[in-house]
Design a protein around this motif. Structure first.
Motif, PDB file in Angstrom:
ATOM      1  N   ALA A   1     -24.305 -17.383 -79.699  1.00 28.67           N
ATOM      2  CA  ALA A   1     -25.379 -17.526 -80.685  1.00 28.67           C
ATOM      3  C   ALA A   1     -24.948 -16.993 -82.044  1.00 28.67           C
ATOM      4  O   ALA A   1     -25.261 -17.580 -83.088  1.00 28.67           O
ATOM      5  N   GLY A   2     -24.222 -15.878 -82.040  1.00 29.44           N
ATOM      6  CA  GLY A   2     -23.736 -15.330 -83.297  1.00 29.44           C
ATOM      7  C   GLY A   2     -22.766 -16.275 -84.004  1.00 29.44           C
ATOM      8  O   GLY A   2     -22.764 -16.380 -85.236  1.00 29.44           O
ATOM      9  N   ILE A   3     -21.935 -16.978 -83.230  1.00 32.14           N
ATOM     10  CA  ILE A   3     -21.007 -17.948 -83.829  1.00 32.14           C
ATOM     11  C   ILE A   3     -21.787 -19.082 -84.487  1.00 32.14           C
ATOM     12  O   ILE A   3     -21.462 -19.530 -85.601  1.00 32.14           O
TER      13      ILE A   3
ATOM     14  N   HIS B   1     -22.926 -12.640 -73.288  1.00 35.07           N
ATOM     15  CA  HIS B   1     -21.994 -13.748 -73.500  1.00 35.07           C
ATOM     16  C   HIS B   1     -22.663 -14.852 -74.325  1.00 35.07           C
ATOM     17  O   HIS B   1     -22.086 -15.394 -75.275  1.00 35.07           O
ATOM     18  N   GLY B   2     -23.902 -15.177 -73.977  1.00 36.37           N
ATOM     19  CA  GLY B   2     -24.633 -16.153 -74.781  1.00 36.37           C
ATOM     20  C   GLY B   2     -24.941 -15.648 -76.165  1.00 36.37           C
ATOM     21  O   GLY B   2     -24.975 -16.418 -77.130  1.00 36.37           O
TER      22      GLY B   2
ATOM     23  N   VAL C   1     -20.076 -26.447 -78.606  1.00 35.28           N
ATOM     24  CA  VAL C   1     -19.221 -26.893 -77.498  1.00 35.28           C
ATOM     25  C   VAL C   1     -17.874 -26.181 -77.534  1.00 35.28           C
ATOM     26  O   VAL C   1     -17.386 -25.669 -76.513  1.00 35.28           O
ATOM     27  N   LEU C   2     -17.271 -26.128 -78.726  1.00 40.35           N
ATOM     28  CA  LEU C   2     -15.976 -25.453 -78.852  1.00 40.35           C
ATOM     29  C   LEU C   2     -16.097 -23.964 -78.538  1.00 40.35           C
ATOM     30  O   LEU C   2     -15.210 -23.374 -77.903  1.00 40.35           O
ATOM     31  N   GLY C   3     -17.188 -23.334 -78.981  1.00 42.22           N
ATOM     32  CA  GLY C   3     -17.387 -21.918 -78.689  1.00 42.22           C
ATOM     33  C   GLY C   3     -17.528 -21.655 -77.206  1.00 42.22           C
ATOM     34  O   GLY C   3     -16.978 -20.676 -76.679  1.00 42.22           O
ATOM     35  N   THR C   4     -18.250 -22.527 -76.503  1.00 46.99           N
ATOM     36  CA  THR C   4     -18.392 -22.370 -75.056  1.00 46.99           C
ATOM     37  C   THR C   4     -17.048 -22.477 -74.350  1.00 46.99           C
ATOM     38  O   THR C   4     -16.718 -21.676 -73.462  1.00 46.99           O
TER      39      THR C   4
ATOM     40  N   ALA D   1     -30.203 -20.316 -80.359  1.00 44.21           N
ATOM     41  CA  ALA D   1     -29.474 -20.313 -81.629  1.00 44.21           C
ATOM     42  C   ALA D   1     -29.308 -21.723 -82.179  1.00 44.21           C
ATOM     43  O   ALA D   1     -29.452 -21.948 -83.383  1.00 44.21           O
ATOM     44  N   VAL D   2     -29.005 -22.691 -81.310  1.00 44.08           N
ATOM     45  CA  VAL D   2     -28.824 -24.074 -81.776  1.00 44.08           C
ATOM     46  C   VAL D   2     -30.143 -24.619 -82.313  1.00 44.08           C
ATOM     47  O   VAL D   2     -30.190 -25.233 -83.398  1.00 44.08           O
ATOM     48  N   VAL D   3     -31.232 -24.407 -81.570  1.00 45.44           N
ATOM     49  CA  VAL D   3     -32.531 -24.896 -82.027  1.00 45.44           C
ATOM     50  C   VAL D   3     -32.959 -24.180 -83.309  1.00 45.44           C
ATOM     51  O   VAL D   3     -33.440 -24.807 -84.268  1.00 45.44           O
ATOM     52  N   GLY D   4     -32.779 -22.862 -83.357  1.00 53.04           N
ATOM     53  CA  GLY D   4     -33.137 -22.122 -84.559  1.00 53.04           C
ATOM     54  C   GLY D   4     -32.303 -22.528 -85.763  1.00 53.04           C
ATOM     55  O   GLY D   4     -32.831 -22.668 -86.875  1.00 53.04           O
TER      56      GLY D   4
END
Length: 450
Positions: free
Chosen positions: A274-276, A269-270, A237-240, A199-202
């Motif tokens: 990713a949705g966030i 969970h991931g 980071v905050l979401g994790t 999600a971050v890369v996309g």
């Protein structure tokens, strides 16, 4: 004369542009490399569907009649069959029975479509396993292709009519976003790659393509890109941290549970994280582009503003923007989950138990984390834009401390006469070369602005 507010904002100095290129290009290259490494090259093909054949049809006749009672209850007693009942005659428009008239029962039950003569519908062809040659048709739903196509055409025409070339670029960016989601993000998660990393890369890939395609390759866009990328990383980071602290599993909805049955290797969970990230990207783009443009326009309107003055003025605009955007985020998540929220209001459990349930806790974390990332984007992007905008100023040290710029010293009368003669001479059209150094140009700016 007053300042000319119709001219384009001055470009960043060459040194600043080189620094931005040296910062943005490696980040873009790193994003491309990560996308290639995570690309689902060997993603399994979708399993062949087992659904019955579907065909287009047109309703030619509808006959309704009273519903017969169920065998267990007398006619008219509670528990009798509910309507509507009757038959619908449909002309099959494609398939082996194209052109034939077939009869189907009137659709009934929760969510059944209401049909009338002339409606274009979807027929499901059912085959008897004991006798494959015998088949029957049932009405599944209405055809929605034409209304959706006209809606998309209206949507695109309105964007192009209002935004012109910029609107056309926005449509191209929207198409690129969907292409990246459908060819990289979703297949990558389905193939078992870490959803958060994909999600971050996309999201970063979407950000680079959409922002530069829509707003052009400029220093202002580069500032928005850097602000968006930094905020995305902070949001991840905050979401994790938030999902770990609240012990969310990702099984908060029936859709997630169903997905786990069909694709057991997907990390739910991931997928929540990713949705966030994906959900925050669109709002972050809006905020960062607005803040970068605000700083640029403020510096253009008043070149005498110091770096700190630009930052404070643009931050006030950002506060007003954030105040409305936060409500937008919460309402967007609530609107998408409205049926479930209605079910929760009828729940007999205590309010505290409902709020801390997996589903609502998941939505609270989504909204809170997205808002925190959004708030962080304002000072980050505004600070970068203020530094880039004022980087080319001469004597910028005093301006950075908040001191007002030193006005040009008054010229003697003789010098003014020479200047007026120069302005009225053969080079009168070239005001940049005719005006003495330090004097205001016709648009009110001076040669010490950049």
């Amino acid at each position: 004369m007053g300042a000319d507010h119709t001219r384009p904002a001055p470009s960043a100095p060459p040194g600043v542009r080189r620094i931005l290129v040296a910062t943005v290009v490696p980040l873009f290259v790193a994003t491309l490399i990560a996308a290639l490494l995570l690309w689902p090259w060997d993603a399994p093909d979708a399993a062949p569907g087992t659904d019955p054949p579907r065909h287009h049809g047109t309703v030619t006749r509808v006959v309704t009649e009273p519903c017969p009672p169920t065998p267990e209850t007398p006619e008219g007693a509670p528990g009798a069959a509910e309507g509507p009942c009757g038959t619908v005659t449909v002309r099959v428009d494609d398939g082996p029975d194209a052109g034939q008239q077939v009869e189907t029962p009137v659709p009934a039950g929760p969510g059944a479509p209401t049909v009338a003569v002339g409606d274009e519908i979807i027929l499901v062809q059912l085959t008897d396993p004991a006798d494959p040659s015998a088949s029957a048709y049932n009405i599944a739903e209405h055809q929605r292709g034409k209304p959706l196509l006209w809606l998309v055409v209206l949507f695109a025409a309105a964007i192009v009519a209002f935004g012109r070339w910029r609107g056309l670029a926005a449509l191209a960016g929207l198409a690129a976003s969907f292409a990246i989601l459908l060819t990289f993000v979703l297949p990558g998660i389905s193939a078992g790659s870490p959803p958060l990393l994909v999600a971050v890369v996309g999201a970063a890939l979407i950000m680079f393509v959409v922002l530069y395609l829509t707003h052009g390759v400029t220093a202002q866009t580069s500032v928005a890109v850097l602000g968006t990328l930094g905020s995305l990383v902070l949001t991840g980071v905050l979401g994790t941290i938030a999902t770990a602290a609240t012990h969310l599993t990702g099984f908060g909805t029936e859709d997630a549970t169903t997905l786990s049955m069909f694709q057991a290797d997907v990390d739910l969970h991931g997928l929540l994280l990713a949705g966030i990230i994906i959900g925050s990207l669109g709002v972050l783009d809006d905020v960062t582009v607005t803040q970068a443009a605000t700083v640029t326009e403020l510096a253009h309107a008043n070149p005498g503003l110091s770096r700190m003055q630009l930052y404070r003025a643009a931050t006030r605009v950002g506060r007003a923007h954030i105040a409305s955007t936060v409500n937008t985020i919460v309402l967007a998540y609530a609107g998408a989950s409205l049926p479930v929220l209605l079910l929760l209001t009828a729940d007999s459990r205590a309010v505290s138990q409902i709020l801390t349930s997996e589903f609502l806790a998941q939505e609270i974390v989504r909204s809170a984390v997205a808002t925190l990332g959004l708030i962080a984007a304002v000072p980050l992007t505004t600070g970068l834009a203020a530094v880039v905008t004022t980087a080319g100023r001469r004597g910028g040290e005093s301006a950075d401390r908040g001191a007002p710029p030193t006005p040009p010293a008054p010229r003697p009368a003789a010098d003014r006469s020479e200047a007026l003669e120069a302005l009225s001479g053969p080079r009168a059209g070239n005001t940049a070369s005719a005006a003495p150094a330090g004097w205001p140009d016709r648009d009110g700016s001076t040669d010490t602005a950049w």
